[in-house]
Scaffold this motif. Structure first.
Motif, PDB file in Angstrom:
ATOM      1  N   LEU A 161      36.056  37.751   3.664  1.00  0.00           N
ATOM      2  CA  LEU A 161      36.818  36.510   3.837  1.00  0.00           C
ATOM      3  C   LEU A 161      38.165  36.789   4.496  1.00  0.00           C
ATOM      4  CD1 LEU A 161      36.808  33.484   3.372  1.00  0.00           C
ATOM      5  CD2 LEU A 161      37.797  33.881   1.104  1.00  0.00           C
ATOM      6  N   LEU A 162      38.845  37.867   4.068  1.00  0.00           N
ATOM      7  CA  LEU A 162      40.129  38.224   4.674  1.00  0.00           C
ATOM      8  C   LEU A 162      39.950  38.600   6.144  1.00  0.00           C
ATOM      9  CD1 LEU A 162      41.751  40.293   1.784  1.00  0.00           C
ATOM     10  CD2 LEU A 162      42.546  38.090   2.662  1.00  0.00           C
ATOM     11  N   SER A 163      38.850  39.283   6.463  1.00  0.00           N
ATOM     12  CA  SER A 163      38.578  39.637   7.860  1.00  0.00           C
ATOM     13  C   SER A 163      38.417  38.379   8.709  1.00  0.00           C
ATOM     14  CB  SER A 163      37.307  40.490   7.950  1.00  0.00           C
ATOM     15  OG  SER A 163      37.458  41.704   7.254  1.00  0.00           O
ATOM     16  N   GLN A 164      37.693  37.405   8.173  1.00  0.00           N
ATOM     17  CA  GLN A 164      37.476  36.164   8.909  1.00  0.00           C
ATOM     18  C   GLN A 164      38.771  35.363   9.042  1.00  0.00           C
ATOM     19  OE1 GLN A 164      34.869  35.577  10.483  1.00  0.00           O
ATOM     20  NE2 GLN A 164      33.270  36.840   9.562  1.00  0.00           N
ATOM     21  N   VAL A 188      48.639  44.418  13.832  1.00  0.00           N
ATOM     22  CA  VAL A 188      48.283  45.841  13.775  1.00  0.00           C
ATOM     23  C   VAL A 188      48.238  46.305  12.325  1.00  0.00           C
ATOM     24  CG1 VAL A 188      49.094  48.177  14.278  1.00  0.00           C
ATOM     25  CG2 VAL A 188      49.115  46.450  16.068  1.00  0.00           C
ATOM     26  N   GLN A 189      49.243  45.916  11.544  1.00  0.00           N
ATOM     27  CA  GLN A 189      49.304  46.299  10.136  1.00  0.00           C
ATOM     28  C   GLN A 189      48.112  45.736   9.365  1.00  0.00           C
ATOM     29  OE1 GLN A 189      52.860  44.903   8.202  1.00  0.00           O
ATOM     30  NE2 GLN A 189      52.401  45.885   6.265  1.00  0.00           N
ATOM     31  N   ALA A 190      47.769  44.479   9.628  1.00  0.00           N
ATOM     32  CA  ALA A 190      46.651  43.838   8.932  1.00  0.00           C
ATOM     33  C   ALA A 190      45.324  44.500   9.285  1.00  0.00           C
ATOM     34  CB  ALA A 190      46.607  42.351   9.276  1.00  0.00           C
ATOM     35  N   LYS A 191      45.131  44.815  10.559  1.00  0.00           N
ATOM     36  CA  LYS A 191      43.888  45.472  10.978  1.00  0.00           C
ATOM     37  C   LYS A 191      43.779  46.866  10.364  1.00  0.00           C
ATOM     38  CE  LYS A 191      43.184  43.148  15.434  1.00  0.00           C
ATOM     39  NZ  LYS A 191      43.142  43.338  16.917  1.00  0.00           N
ATOM     40  N   THR A 192      44.882  47.580  10.309  1.00  0.00           N
ATOM     41  CA  THR A 192      44.877  48.933   9.737  1.00  0.00           C
ATOM     42  C   THR A 192      44.522  48.894   8.261  1.00  0.00           C
ATOM     43  OG1 THR A 192      46.546  49.676  11.339  1.00  0.00           O
ATOM     44  CG2 THR A 192      46.267  50.994   9.344  1.00  0.00           C
ATOM     45  N   ARG A 193      45.094  47.908   7.527  1.00  0.00           N
ATOM     46  CA  ARG A 193      44.794  47.816   6.096  1.00  0.00           C
ATOM     47  C   ARG A 193      43.339  47.422   5.861  1.00  0.00           C
ATOM     48  NH1 ARG A 193      49.071  45.685   4.309  1.00  0.00           N
ATOM     49  NH2 ARG A 193      49.881  47.524   3.277  1.00  0.00           N
ATOM     50  N   LEU A 194      42.776  46.562   6.703  1.00  0.00           N
ATOM     51  CA  LEU A 194      41.368  46.198   6.558  1.00  0.00           C
ATOM     52  C   LEU A 194      40.468  47.428   6.688  1.00  0.00           C
ATOM     53  CD1 LEU A 194      40.976  42.809   8.484  1.00  0.00           C
ATOM     54  CD2 LEU A 194      40.649  43.216   6.032  1.00  0.00           C
ATOM     55  N   LYS A 195      40.784  48.301   7.632  1.00  0.00           N
ATOM     56  CA  LYS A 195      39.998  49.527   7.792  1.00  0.00           C
ATOM     57  C   LYS A 195      40.120  50.410   6.554  1.00  0.00           C
ATOM     58  CE  LYS A 195      40.408  49.656  12.851  1.00  0.00           C
ATOM     59  NZ  LYS A 195      40.968  50.396  14.019  1.00  0.00           N
ATOM     60  N   ARG A 196      41.318  50.463   5.974  1.00  0.00           N
ATOM     61  CA  ARG A 196      41.518  51.274   4.780  1.00  0.00           C
ATOM     62  C   ARG A 196      40.739  50.705   3.596  1.00  0.00           C
ATOM     63  NH1 ARG A 196      47.524  52.284   3.582  1.00  0.00           N
ATOM     64  NH2 ARG A 196      47.505  50.181   2.710  1.00  0.00           N
ATOM     65  N   ILE A 197      40.749  49.367   3.465  1.00  0.00           N
ATOM     66  CA  ILE A 197      40.001  48.724   2.382  1.00  0.00           C
ATOM     67  C   ILE A 197      38.512  49.035   2.519  1.00  0.00           C
ATOM     68  CG2 ILE A 197      39.304  46.499   1.403  1.00  0.00           C
ATOM     69  CD1 ILE A 197      42.089  45.446   2.232  1.00  0.00           C
ATOM     70  N   ILE A 214      47.469  43.003  -1.514  1.00  0.00           N
ATOM     71  CA  ILE A 214      48.525  43.136  -0.502  1.00  0.00           C
ATOM     72  C   ILE A 214      48.104  42.450   0.793  1.00  0.00           C
ATOM     73  CG2 ILE A 214      49.850  44.776   0.888  1.00  0.00           C
ATOM     74  CD1 ILE A 214      49.485  46.779  -1.419  1.00  0.00           C
ATOM     75  N   GLN A 215      46.837  42.650   1.190  1.00  0.00           N
ATOM     76  CA  GLN A 215      46.346  42.048   2.429  1.00  0.00           C
ATOM     77  C   GLN A 215      46.346  40.523   2.336  1.00  0.00           C
ATOM     78  OE1 GLN A 215      45.860  43.498   5.133  1.00  0.00           O
ATOM     79  NE2 GLN A 215      44.347  42.473   6.403  1.00  0.00           N
ATOM     80  N   ARG A 216      45.996  39.989   1.173  1.00  0.00           N
ATOM     81  CA  ARG A 216      45.979  38.537   0.998  1.00  0.00           C
ATOM     82  C   ARG A 216      47.387  37.965   1.202  1.00  0.00           C
ATOM     83  NH1 ARG A 216      43.756  38.278  -3.956  1.00  0.00           N
ATOM     84  NH2 ARG A 216      41.640  38.370  -3.122  1.00  0.00           N
ATOM     85  N   ARG A 217      48.385  38.659   0.669  1.00  0.00           N
ATOM     86  CA  ARG A 217      49.769  38.196   0.845  1.00  0.00           C
ATOM     87  C   ARG A 217      50.202  38.312   2.308  1.00  0.00           C
ATOM     88  NH1 ARG A 217      51.625  41.510  -4.325  1.00  0.00           N
ATOM     89  NH2 ARG A 217      51.146  39.988  -5.951  1.00  0.00           N
ATOM     90  N   LEU A 218      49.775  39.394   2.960  1.00  0.00           N
ATOM     91  CA  LEU A 218      50.119  39.580   4.362  1.00  0.00           C
ATOM     92  C   LEU A 218      49.509  38.479   5.221  1.00  0.00           C
ATOM     93  CD1 LEU A 218      51.372  41.352   6.591  1.00  0.00           C
ATOM     94  CD2 LEU A 218      49.223  42.624   6.662  1.00  0.00           C
ATOM     95  N   ILE A 219      48.249  38.142   4.969  1.00  0.00           N
ATOM     96  CA  ILE A 219      47.582  37.076   5.718  1.00  0.00           C
ATOM     97  C   ILE A 219      48.269  35.738   5.462  1.00  0.00           C
ATOM     98  CG2 ILE A 219      45.441  35.760   5.951  1.00  0.00           C
ATOM     99  CD1 ILE A 219      45.247  38.483   7.223  1.00  0.00           C
ATOM    100  N   SER A 220      48.635  35.486   4.198  1.00  0.00           N
ATOM    101  CA  SER A 220      49.323  34.243   3.850  1.00  0.00           C
ATOM    102  C   SER A 220      50.661  34.143   4.564  1.00  0.00           C
ATOM    103  CB  SER A 220      49.513  34.165   2.334  1.00  0.00           C
ATOM    104  OG  SER A 220      50.212  32.994   1.969  1.00  0.00           O
ATOM    105  N   ARG A 221      51.401  35.251   4.580  1.00  0.00           N
ATOM    106  CA  ARG A 221      52.690  35.270   5.273  1.00  0.00           C
ATOM    107  C   ARG A 221      52.515  35.061   6.769  1.00  0.00           C
ATOM    108  NH1 ARG A 221      55.381  40.808   5.008  1.00  0.00           N
ATOM    109  NH2 ARG A 221      54.592  41.084   7.116  1.00  0.00           N
ATOM    110  N   LEU A 222      51.508  35.711   7.339  1.00  0.00           N
ATOM    111  CA  LEU A 222      51.239  35.566   8.769  1.00  0.00           C
ATOM    112  C   LEU A 222      50.908  34.118   9.105  1.00  0.00           C
ATOM    113  CD1 LEU A 222      50.844  36.968  11.522  1.00  0.00           C
ATOM    114  CD2 LEU A 222      48.480  37.439  10.837  1.00  0.00           C
ATOM    115  N   GLU A 223      50.136  33.461   8.250  1.00  0.00           N
ATOM    116  CA  GLU A 223      49.778  32.059   8.480  1.00  0.00           C
ATOM    117  C   GLU A 223      51.019  31.171   8.460  1.00  0.00           C
ATOM    118  OE1 GLU A 223      46.814  28.630   6.602  1.00  0.00           O
ATOM    119  OE2 GLU A 223      46.805  30.675   5.817  1.00  0.00           O
ATOM    120  N   ARG A 224      51.901  31.382   7.466  1.00  0.00           N
ATOM    121  CA  ARG A 224      53.130  30.580   7.382  1.00  0.00           C
ATOM    122  C   ARG A 224      54.026  30.820   8.592  1.00  0.00           C
ATOM    123  NH1 ARG A 224      53.051  32.416   2.029  1.00  0.00           N
ATOM    124  NH2 ARG A 224      54.787  33.813   2.474  1.00  0.00           N
TER     125      ARG A 224
END
Length: 273
Positions: A59-62, A81-90, A108-118
């Motif tokens: 879901l986070l990837s999508q 870049v940070q979000a893609k890197t963390r997805l690979k780590r997950i 952490i990724q969920r918060r990053l995605i939420s922040r990016l959306e805002r």
């Protein structure tokens, strides 16, 4: 925004369906198209924590893909870049059975995605970052990674202070050299505070931190016109908890790169020739 919510609703239904059935191999099974997020669930198999993590990961990837389609990679290349890197780590953590590590990184990724959306909504609303839909999105590459590391370095402020840590000041000076060579980027500086102190105090402290970083970047040669400020107080922490090391990381500013609208306009005119 409504389009984004509709897309996520449809994706959630698709993912839930994928988790409840397992098409035969070679007929479009969910895991065949997402090799890193497999683990099909058989009818007689119980659900495990790994399956839930796989669902969250997918879901986070999508969600990230949708934001990229809306222009996030153009306006905030370092964050993407940070979000893609963390997805690979997950993905690696889930595959290796590191359930707790994967769960923490998903939070952490969920918060990053939420922040990016805002932030994407913010720059769209204030027309800071123009998004030419007809042009291909620019990949941030090594410059975005380098600037993200320098601008968002850990250990920036002491408790209750907006005075810069000398090491972070040196990081800003190094980043300013690169930014002067890359006038196509503006900066969105967001101030943060840890969970000590009341909400009003923390909001003012985070605002002062953002202003202080902007002041030093200006001293280092970055025009004030390229800098935009925001403050969120203790909201949107990078980590949760009251341990000293957690609070240290949450006393920070987060700085995003934003593509200059005038630069985009010029690039569009050149591509049209």
């Amino acid at each position: 925004m409504m389009h984004r919510q509709a897309c996520l609703f449809i994706l959630t239904l698709v993912l839930l369906t994928a988790c409840s059935s397992s098409p035969p191999i070679g007929r479009g099974g969910f895991a065949e198209h997402h090799l890193e997020s497999g683990y099909p669930v058989e009818a007689d198999q119980p659900l495990t924590p790994a399956h839930g993590l796989r669902f969250d990961f997918s879901l986070l990837s999508q969600q990230l893909d949708i934001l990229i389609q809306e222009g996030a990679e153009l306006c905030f290349p370092a964050t993407v870049v940070q979000a893609k890197t963390r997805l690979k780590r997950i993905a690696r953590e889930i595959a290796g059975g590191l359930i707790y590590d994967a769960a923490n990184d998903i939070i952490i990724q969920r918060r990053l995605i939420s922040r990016l959306e805002r932030q994407l909504d913010y720059v769209n609303e204030h027309e800071i970052c123009s998004l030419p839909r007809s042009l291909p999105l620019a990949h941030p590459g090594k410059l975005g990674e380098k600037l993200d590391h320098l601008l968002n370095h850990d250990n920036q402020f002491a408790t209750g202070s907006f005075a810069l840590n000398p090491k972070y000041m040196a990081q800003l000076a190094e980043a300013a050299v690169l930014l002067k060579q890359s006038p196509e980027y503006h900066l969105l500086i967001t101030g943060h505070a840890d969970d000590r102190g009341n909400q009003d105090y923390n909001l003012k402290l985070s605002d002062n931190r953002a202003k202080q970083v902007a002041r030093y970047l200006h001293i280092f040669g970055i025009s004030r016109k390229r800098i935009h400020l925001s403050a969120v107080g203790e909201d949107n922490p990078l980590f949760t908890g009251n341990e000293a090391q957690v609070r240290l990381v949450n006393r920070r500013v987060s700085i995003e790169l934003i593509e200059n609208p005038e630069r985009q306009k010029s690039r569009g005119e050149q591509d049209a020739l």
